[in-house]
Design an enzyme around this catalytic site. Structure first.
Site, PDB file in Angstrom:
ATOM      1  N   ARG A 198       0.904  -1.162   0.000  1.00 16.38           N
ATOM      2  CA  ARG A 198       0.000   0.000   0.000  1.00 16.38           C
ATOM      3  C   ARG A 198       0.926   1.190   0.000  1.00 16.38           C
ATOM      4  O   ARG A 198       1.649   1.440   0.959  1.00 16.38           O
ATOM      5  CB  ARG A 198      -0.898  -0.016   1.253  1.00 16.38           C
ATOM      6  CG  ARG A 198      -1.655   1.303   1.512  1.00 16.38           C
ATOM      7  CD  ARG A 198      -2.666   1.600   0.416  1.00 16.38           C
ATOM      8  NE  ARG A 198      -3.565   2.691   0.816  1.00 16.38           N
ATOM      9  CZ  ARG A 198      -3.473   3.951   0.418  1.00 16.38           C
ATOM     10  NH1 ARG A 198      -2.474   4.316  -0.401  1.00 16.38           N
ATOM     11  NH2 ARG A 198      -4.342   4.846   0.816  1.00 16.38           N
ATOM     12  N   HIS A 227       2.010   7.174   1.557  1.00 16.28           N
ATOM     13  CA  HIS A 227       0.900   8.122   1.489  1.00 16.28           C
ATOM     14  C   HIS A 227       0.699   8.788   2.846  1.00 16.28           C
ATOM     15  O   HIS A 227       1.345   8.433   3.842  1.00 16.28           O
ATOM     16  CB  HIS A 227      -0.384   7.402   1.070  1.00 16.28           C
ATOM     17  CG  HIS A 227      -0.906   6.453   2.106  1.00 16.28           C
ATOM     18  ND1 HIS A 227      -0.326   5.218   2.353  1.00 16.28           N
ATOM     19  CD2 HIS A 227      -1.954   6.534   2.973  1.00 16.28           C
ATOM     20  CE1 HIS A 227      -0.981   4.589   3.308  1.00 16.28           C
ATOM     21  NE2 HIS A 227      -1.974   5.365   3.710  1.00 16.28           N
ATOM     22  N   HIS A 274      -2.680  11.238   5.099  1.00 18.71           N
ATOM     23  CA  HIS A 274      -4.051  11.757   5.060  1.00 18.71           C
ATOM     24  C   HIS A 274      -4.314  12.621   6.288  1.00 18.71           C
ATOM     25  O   HIS A 274      -3.533  12.609   7.259  1.00 18.71           O
ATOM     26  CB  HIS A 274      -5.077  10.620   4.967  1.00 18.71           C
ATOM     27  CG  HIS A 274      -4.682   9.363   5.666  1.00 18.71           C
ATOM     28  ND1 HIS A 274      -4.659   9.232   7.032  1.00 18.71           N
ATOM     29  CD2 HIS A 274      -4.265   8.160   5.161  1.00 18.71           C
ATOM     30  CE1 HIS A 274      -4.262   8.016   7.353  1.00 18.71           C
ATOM     31  NE2 HIS A 274      -4.007   7.339   6.243  1.00 18.71           N
ATOM     32  N   GLU A 331      -4.987   7.159  11.725  1.00 18.60           N
ATOM     33  CA  GLU A 331      -5.265   5.798  11.255  1.00 18.60           C
ATOM     34  C   GLU A 331      -4.911   4.799  12.357  1.00 18.60           C
ATOM     35  O   GLU A 331      -3.773   4.760  12.841  1.00 18.60           O
ATOM     36  CB  GLU A 331      -4.445   5.503  10.002  1.00 18.60           C
ATOM     37  CG  GLU A 331      -4.559   4.064   9.488  1.00 18.60           C
ATOM     38  CD  GLU A 331      -3.696   3.839   8.263  1.00 18.60           C
ATOM     39  OE1 GLU A 331      -3.858   4.594   7.281  1.00 18.60           O
ATOM     40  OE2 GLU A 331      -2.838   2.925   8.277  1.00 18.60           O
ATOM     41  N   HIS A 384       3.341   7.302   5.668  1.00 19.13           N
ATOM     42  CA  HIS A 384       3.587   5.925   6.055  1.00 19.13           C
ATOM     43  C   HIS A 384       3.352   4.982   4.880  1.00 19.13           C
ATOM     44  O   HIS A 384       2.797   5.375   3.850  1.00 19.13           O
ATOM     45  CB  HIS A 384       2.708   5.521   7.242  1.00 19.13           C
ATOM     46  CG  HIS A 384       1.234   5.727   7.020  1.00 19.13           C
ATOM     47  ND1 HIS A 384       0.628   6.971   7.091  1.00 19.13           N
ATOM     48  CD2 HIS A 384       0.225   4.854   6.717  1.00 19.13           C
ATOM     49  CE1 HIS A 384      -0.668   6.865   6.869  1.00 19.13           C
ATOM     50  NE2 HIS A 384      -0.932   5.585   6.621  1.00 19.13           N
ATOM     51  N   GLU A 408     -10.990   6.408   1.480  1.00 20.33           N
ATOM     52  CA  GLU A 408      -9.740   5.783   1.065  1.00 20.33           C
ATOM     53  C   GLU A 408      -9.325   6.234  -0.333  1.00 20.33           C
ATOM     54  O   GLU A 408      -8.153   6.125  -0.714  1.00 20.33           O
ATOM     55  CB  GLU A 408      -9.908   4.256   1.107  1.00 20.33           C
ATOM     56  CG  GLU A 408      -8.681   3.450   0.767  1.00 20.33           C
ATOM     57  CD  GLU A 408      -7.578   3.553   1.813  1.00 20.33           C
ATOM     58  OE1 GLU A 408      -6.460   3.068   1.537  1.00 20.33           O
ATOM     59  OE2 GLU A 408      -7.824   4.119   2.905  1.00 20.33           O
TER      60      GLU A 408
END
Length: 460
Positions: free
Chosen positions: A170, A173, A175, A179, A218, A243
């Protein structure tokens, strides 16, 4: 002089109770008869009192102006519906379905098809199965999400169920939301860098968790600990989270002029000739080497606050009917906005009646079958059913319970948006309240009050 007001109140009460329909005619008839008899006793007492109009009535405590609650136990029909045709019938209420019927869905939601008589008023939907979420397919894995777009009631938190094949990544990225994650299967390697330039790298195993604060970059990668890769649950502290709207490394660089990239990294433009034209999101990779070989030397040092926690190794508190363990910032310092309890409830048991003072509850059901009635004040209450893979949501301060109605141990996560896990037990509250005050409210005797527990039991 008779106490006219007391007589009139008692007569009206008797009349109203006898007129109220209910599901179980025999039990309600007995209840109505008992209440009417009590009301008649009030009339007699008021009539015999005579004299001063200021004299109080000797009516028993059971003569509430609202009448008495139904004696119908309102059991769940979950087991019954597994063996026979589910029908929207409870006692004398309802009628069999004549048209088309989705029997598998009705068997999963018996308390929607045949709700208990205690349900009343209205409450927005508080259940969402990940099975109904659109799945985002990628080479190397997939992701499906729940947010206010699928469950508008869940304004405080959102969730993502993600799968990575062995070695899959993944991508790097960040945000705006924090999380929190729980590993369902496999092992995941995580990396991050703090605003102070301190890096962090660790592995998390089934039952372990991580927490990335808002805005911290992360990455996630499934290791070769298992051939299948990994699957995990992500929880975000904002119901609006999507997402599909995270800040991705490849997406950003694809939208920056090459001349700017070269200047930023003090490199030749040709060095960026092969960067992706659009975001990768999830993509195949090679399983990472052991951490000792993978760590990058950092002149600023490693992040002083670990962003992962081996929750799977934490001691479990065994209680009558199940187990519980709690994680929050008191034990996992990094987790400043999310706290959780991992709960198991044996067959027939129940997570006790409780509420969270100012926090919403976002629940994820890992195993078993459950029902939960949410009390939203002002006579509003609704019962929902949950099976593995479902999400439940309880708005802040709403009273509720979670009952195991299946044949297997119930296993779920109870997640709240706070730095410290808090709940108020109805049992403990009443046990620590003056008995006469409780009896005045509920018309119960001392023997019943003595059963209340002054310590929080969590599961009954």
């Amino acid at each position: 002089m008779f106490n006219v007001r007391a007589i009139l109140t008692a007569v009206l009460l008797a009349s109203s109770v006898l007129a109220v329909p209910a599901n179980d005619k025999s039990s309600d008839s007995a209840s109505a008869s008992s209440t009417a008899s009590s009301a008649a006793s009030s009339v007699s007492s008021a009539a015999s009192a005579g004299g001063s109009s200021t004299q109080t009535s000797s009516a028993p405590a059971s003569s509430f102006t609202a009448g008495l609650a139904s004696e119908d136990p309102n059991d769940s029909f979950f087991q019954q519906f597994q063996d026979e045709q589910p029908e929207p019938v409870r006692g004398s209420l309802g009628a069999p379905i004549l048209g088309p019927q989705n029997i598998p869905l009705d068997r999963q939601s018996p308390d929607f098809l045949a709700p208990p008589s205690t349900d009343a008023g209205s409450l927005d939907n508080a259940k969402w199965p990940f099975s109904l979420s659109h799945n985002r397919f990628q080479t190397g894995g997939w992701a499906r999400q729940q947010n206010i777009g699928t469950m508008p009631l869940a304004t405080e938190m959102a969730g993502v169920n993600m799968r990575l094949e062995q070695g899959a990544i993944r991508e790097l990225h960040w945000h705006l939301t924090a999380e929190w994650a729980y590993i369902l299967a496999g092992t995941v390697r995580v990396t991050s860098v703090s605003p102070n330039g301190q890096n962090f790298e660790a592995e998390v195993n089934p039952g372990d968790i991580w927490y990335f604060p808002p805005g911290i970059p992360h990455s996630l990668q499934a290791t070769n600990a298992t051939q299948e890769g990994a699957e995990f649950l992500l929880v975000f502290d904002d119901g609006n989270f999507s997402e599909d709207d995270t800040f991705l490394l490849t997406d950003w660089l694809a939208h920056i002029p090459k001349e700017v990239l070269a200047k930023n990294f003090m490199a030749d433009q040709s060095a960026f000739a092969h960067i992706p034209a659009k975001q990768l999101y999830i993509f195949p990779g090679v399983s990472p080497p052991p951490i000792a070989q993978d760590q990058v030397a950092d002149p600023q040092g490693q992040d002083a606050i670990p962003l992962t926690f081996a929750w799977s190794k934490s001691p479990v508190t065994s209680v009558h009917g199940g187990t519980v363990k709690v994680i929050d910032s008191t034990t996992f310092t990094a987790s400043k906005t999310i706290a959780a309890a991992e709960v198991t409830v044996e067959v027939g048991g129940m997570r006790e009646l409780h509420w969270h003072p100012t926090q919403a509850e976002w629940s994820f059901f890992i195993q078993g079958s459950a029902r939960m009635t949410i009390f939203a004040a002002n006579g509003n209450a609704r019962t929902f059913n949950y099976v593995q893979g479902d999400i439940g949501y309880v708005p802040p301060a709403n009273g509720h319970y979670i009952e195991n109605i299946g044949n297997d141990t119930l296993h779920f996560l109870e997640i709240t948006k706070t730095d410290q896990f808090q709940d108020i037990s109805l049992n403990q509250w009443l046990a620590l309240t003056p008995p006469e005050l409780v009896k005045a409210h509920l018309n119960i005797d001392d023997a019943t009050i003595n059963l209340f527990n002054k310590s929080k039991v969590f599961i009954v």
